[in-house]
Design an enzyme around this catalytic site. Structure first.
Site, short mmCIF file in Angstrom:
data_model
loop_
_atom_site.label_atom_id
_atom_site.label_comp_id
_atom_site.label_asym_id
_atom_site.label_seq_id
_atom_site.Cartn_x
_atom_site.Cartn_y
_atom_site.Cartn_z
N ASP A 84 0.84 -1.19 0.00
CA ASP A 84 0.00 0.00 0.00
C ASP A 84 0.88 1.25 0.00
OD1 ASP A 84 -3.21 0.54 0.93
OD2 ASP A 84 -1.81 2.22 1.16
N ASN A 86 -12.96 -3.41 2.19
CA ASN A 86 -13.99 -2.38 2.25
C ASN A 86 -14.87 -2.49 1.01
OD1 ASN A 86 -13.07 -1.21 4.67
ND2 ASN A 86 -11.44 -0.16 3.56
N HIS A 130 -7.01 -5.81 1.99
CA HIS A 130 -5.86 -5.31 2.73
C HIS A 130 -5.35 -6.43 3.64
CE1 HIS A 130 -6.87 -0.87 2.21
NE2 HIS A 130 -8.05 -1.39 1.97
N VAL A 176 -11.10 2.83 -3.86
CA VAL A 176 -10.66 2.41 -5.20
C VAL A 176 -11.65 1.37 -5.71
CG1 VAL A 176 -8.81 1.38 -6.56
CG2 VAL A 176 -8.25 2.87 -4.62
N HIS A 211 -10.02 -5.06 -3.60
CA HIS A 211 -8.73 -5.24 -2.96
C HIS A 211 -8.96 -5.70 -1.53
CE1 HIS A 211 -10.01 -1.04 -2.79
NE2 HIS A 211 -9.45 -0.94 -1.60
P1 5GP Z 1 -9.87 1.43 0.37
O1 5GP Z 1 -10.21 2.62 1.21
O2 5GP Z 1 -10.48 1.55 -1.03
O3 5GP Z 1 -10.20 0.13 1.03
O4 5GP Z 1 -8.31 1.43 0.23
C1 5GP Z 1 -7.60 1.92 -0.87
C2 5GP Z 1 -6.13 1.78 -0.56
O5 5GP Z 1 -5.41 1.99 -1.76
C3 5GP Z 1 -5.62 2.81 0.46
O6 5GP Z 1 -5.04 2.12 1.56
C4 5GP Z 1 -4.57 3.62 -0.34
O7 5GP Z 1 -3.46 3.99 0.44
C5 5GP Z 1 -4.20 2.65 -1.46
N1 5GP Z 1 -3.78 3.30 -2.68
C6 5GP Z 1 -4.40 4.33 -3.33
N2 5GP Z 1 -3.73 4.66 -4.44
C7 5GP Z 1 -2.64 3.84 -4.50
C8 5GP Z 1 -1.58 3.71 -5.43
O8 5GP Z 1 -1.47 4.42 -6.43
N3 5GP Z 1 -0.67 2.74 -5.17
C9 5GP Z 1 -0.74 1.94 -4.07
N4 5GP Z 1 0.22 1.03 -3.91
N5 5GP Z 1 -1.74 2.03 -3.17
C10 5GP Z 1 -2.68 2.97 -3.39
#
Ligand code: 5GP
Length: 125
Positions: free
Chosen positions: A39, A97, A112, A106, A110
């Site tokens: 991340d 999520n 985590h 996103v 995904h």
């Molecule tokens: P969500 O809130 O959708 O469950 O988590 C999205 C995750 O994607 C966040 O932890 C954020 O830090 C990660 N993230 C967003 N953009 C990028 C990126 O360009 N590269 C990487 N490696 N992680 C990303």
């Protein structure tokens, strides 16, 4: 902004661009159906995102529409990554999520993986 987990797949999302190699990532594991990478904004000493290579918006989309092989490879990959990184005995946390109330940002599924320290209670109160 959190996304609606029922929306159509947007192939311009950031993880689609990572899968196409348009933006870089720190890959920790890859197979035919799965990519896992660090991340960009880690919330724990170990914070890895595991994504299917197929175009699935969310856990809801994936669990309903992915093939059995995609689902099996994905679930096995998550376990493999945690095991190979040595996180089973100290423990780790998975999070997927899904949609607005979960603050999914996103719109590509995904999971985590968080590890590397005591992670505290499950949810902030
Ligand atoms: P969500 O809130 O959708 O469950 O988590 C999205 C995750 O994607 C966040 O932890 C954020 O830090 C990660 N993230 C967003 N953009 C990028 C990126 O360009 N590269 C990487 N490696 N992680 C990303």
């Amino acid at each position: 902004m959190p996304i609606d987990a029922t929306q159509a797949y947007d192939d311009q999302n950031i993880f689609a661009k990572i899968l196409r190699g348009e933006i870089p990532n720190n890959t920790v594991y890859e197979n035919d159906h799965v990519l896992a990478f660090e991340d960009i904004n880690p919330q724990a000493p170990y914070h890895v995102l595991v994504i299917p290579k197929g175009a699935y918006v969310s856990w809801d989309d994936f669990s309903e529409n992915a093939s059995d092989i995609e689902i099996a490879e994905f679930v096995r990959a998550v376990g493999h990554i945690g095991r190979e990184a040595g996180h089973v005995e100290p423990g780790y946390r998975l999070m997927a999520n899904t949609g607005i109330n979960a603050h999914q940002e996103v719109p590509h599924l995904h999971v985590h993986i968080f590890a590397g320290r005591p992670l505290g209670p499950m949810l902030a109160r």
